[in-house]
Design a protein around this motif. Structure first.
Motif, short mmCIF file in Angstrom:
data_model
loop_
_atom_site.label_atom_id
_atom_site.label_comp_id
_atom_site.label_asym_id
_atom_site.label_seq_id
_atom_site.Cartn_x
_atom_site.Cartn_y
_atom_site.Cartn_z
N ALA A 161 0.84 -1.21 0.00
CA ALA A 161 0.00 0.00 0.00
C ALA A 161 0.87 1.25 0.00
O ALA A 161 0.54 2.24 -0.67
CB ALA A 161 -0.93 0.00 1.22
N THR A 162 1.97 1.22 0.73
CA THR A 162 2.89 2.36 0.76
C THR A 162 3.50 2.60 -0.61
O THR A 162 3.60 3.75 -1.06
CB THR A 162 4.00 2.11 1.80
N PHE A 163 3.88 1.53 -1.28
CA PHE A 163 4.47 1.66 -2.62
C PHE A 163 3.47 2.27 -3.60
O PHE A 163 3.79 3.21 -4.33
CB PHE A 163 4.94 0.28 -3.10
N VAL A 164 2.24 1.76 -3.59
CA VAL A 164 1.21 2.27 -4.50
C VAL A 164 0.85 3.71 -4.15
O VAL A 164 0.73 4.56 -5.04
CB VAL A 164 -0.04 1.35 -4.48
N ALA A 186 9.79 17.32 -3.45
CA ALA A 186 9.37 17.66 -2.09
C ALA A 186 8.26 16.73 -1.60
O ALA A 186 8.30 16.26 -0.45
CB ALA A 186 8.90 19.11 -2.03
N ALA A 187 7.30 16.43 -2.43
CA ALA A 187 6.22 15.51 -2.05
C ALA A 187 6.78 14.12 -1.77
O ALA A 187 6.38 13.46 -0.80
CB ALA A 187 5.17 15.44 -3.15
N PHE A 188 7.74 13.69 -2.57
CA PHE A 188 8.35 12.38 -2.38
C PHE A 188 9.07 12.32 -1.03
O PHE A 188 8.90 11.38 -0.26
CB PHE A 188 9.33 12.10 -3.52
N GLY A 199 9.29 9.25 4.45
CA GLY A 199 9.64 8.97 5.85
C GLY A 199 8.49 8.42 6.67
O GLY A 199 8.57 7.31 7.21
N PRO A 200 7.38 9.17 6.78
CA PRO A 200 6.25 8.65 7.55
C PRO A 200 5.66 7.37 6.97
O PRO A 200 5.25 6.48 7.72
CB PRO A 200 5.22 9.79 7.49
N ALA A 201 5.66 7.24 5.66
CA ALA A 201 5.10 6.03 5.05
C ALA A 201 5.93 4.80 5.38
O ALA A 201 5.39 3.73 5.66
CB ALA A 201 4.99 6.22 3.54
N ASN A 202 7.26 4.94 5.35
CA ASN A 202 8.11 3.79 5.70
C ASN A 202 7.93 3.39 7.16
O ASN A 202 7.89 2.20 7.47
CB ASN A 202 9.58 4.12 5.44
N ARG A 203 7.84 4.36 8.04
CA ARG A 203 7.63 4.03 9.46
C ARG A 203 6.29 3.34 9.65
O ARG A 203 6.18 2.40 10.42
CB ARG A 203 7.73 5.30 10.30
#
Length: 173
Positions: free
Chosen positions: A99-102, A137-139, A144-148
């Motif tokens: 889900a994070t990747f998508v 900037a969006a990336f 960071g928060p998505a990986n955590r």
């Protein structure tokens, strides 16, 4: 069939298994929370690629730039995957990882399309630089928060799995 179990010996065996496993999860969580070099390097590569797309390149130049971008990102992935001390088994990747990747693709792609559209609508100078900056900037802000979030349930899932396994072993299944 009943087997006597020495409680102290069973506890020591459990600790011998649990401590290294806890270290694995500590390392995974540490890598998700720290070392932003790969994120910044990926964002920089993406920025250069998107800024280059604003140049009026011939068809072969566009394909050459795209091939270089994919090649550099692939090389970066190989280098950073070899540096990682821990490798997760494929079964350790949860639905959150996918889900994070998508979601990352949607956020970054949406930012590129929206910023490009707005830069063209308002006839801003250097629209490719604006698009590249907004997308990078969006990336960076998303990664960071998505990986955590993606790795946070790993420890809980493992502990749940051990509890279920202990119940099955106790029941003799």
């Amino acid at each position: 069939m009943t087997t006597t179990v020495d409680a102290e010996r069973a506890w020591q065996d459990l600790q011998r298994i649990r401590v290294p496993q806890e270290r694995v999860y500590d390392e995974i969580e540490r890598s998700a929370h720290g070392d932003p070099k790969a994120t910044y390097l990926t964002a920089a590569i993406m920025w250069v690629f998107l800024a280059t797309m604003g140049l009026k390149l011939p068809g072969w130049g566009l394909w050459l730039t795209l091939a270089a971008y994919v090649g550099i990102l692939g090389g970066l992935a190989v280098v950073y995957s070899r540096r990682a001390r821990m490798r997760l088994h494929r079964s350790r990747y949860s639905w959150r990882s996918y889900a994070t990747f998508v979601a990352g693709m949607v956020v970054t792609g949406g930012t590129i399309l929206l910023s490009d559209h707005l830069a063209d609508t308002f006839a801003l100078p250097c629209p490719s630089l604006i698009t590249a900056t907004a997308a990078a900037a969006a990336f960076v802000l998303f990664t960071g928060p998505a990986n955590r979030w993606a790795v946070s349930p790993l420890r809980k899932r493992a502990l749940r799995g051990h509890a279920t396994q202990a119940i099955h072993e106790e029941a003799g299944l």
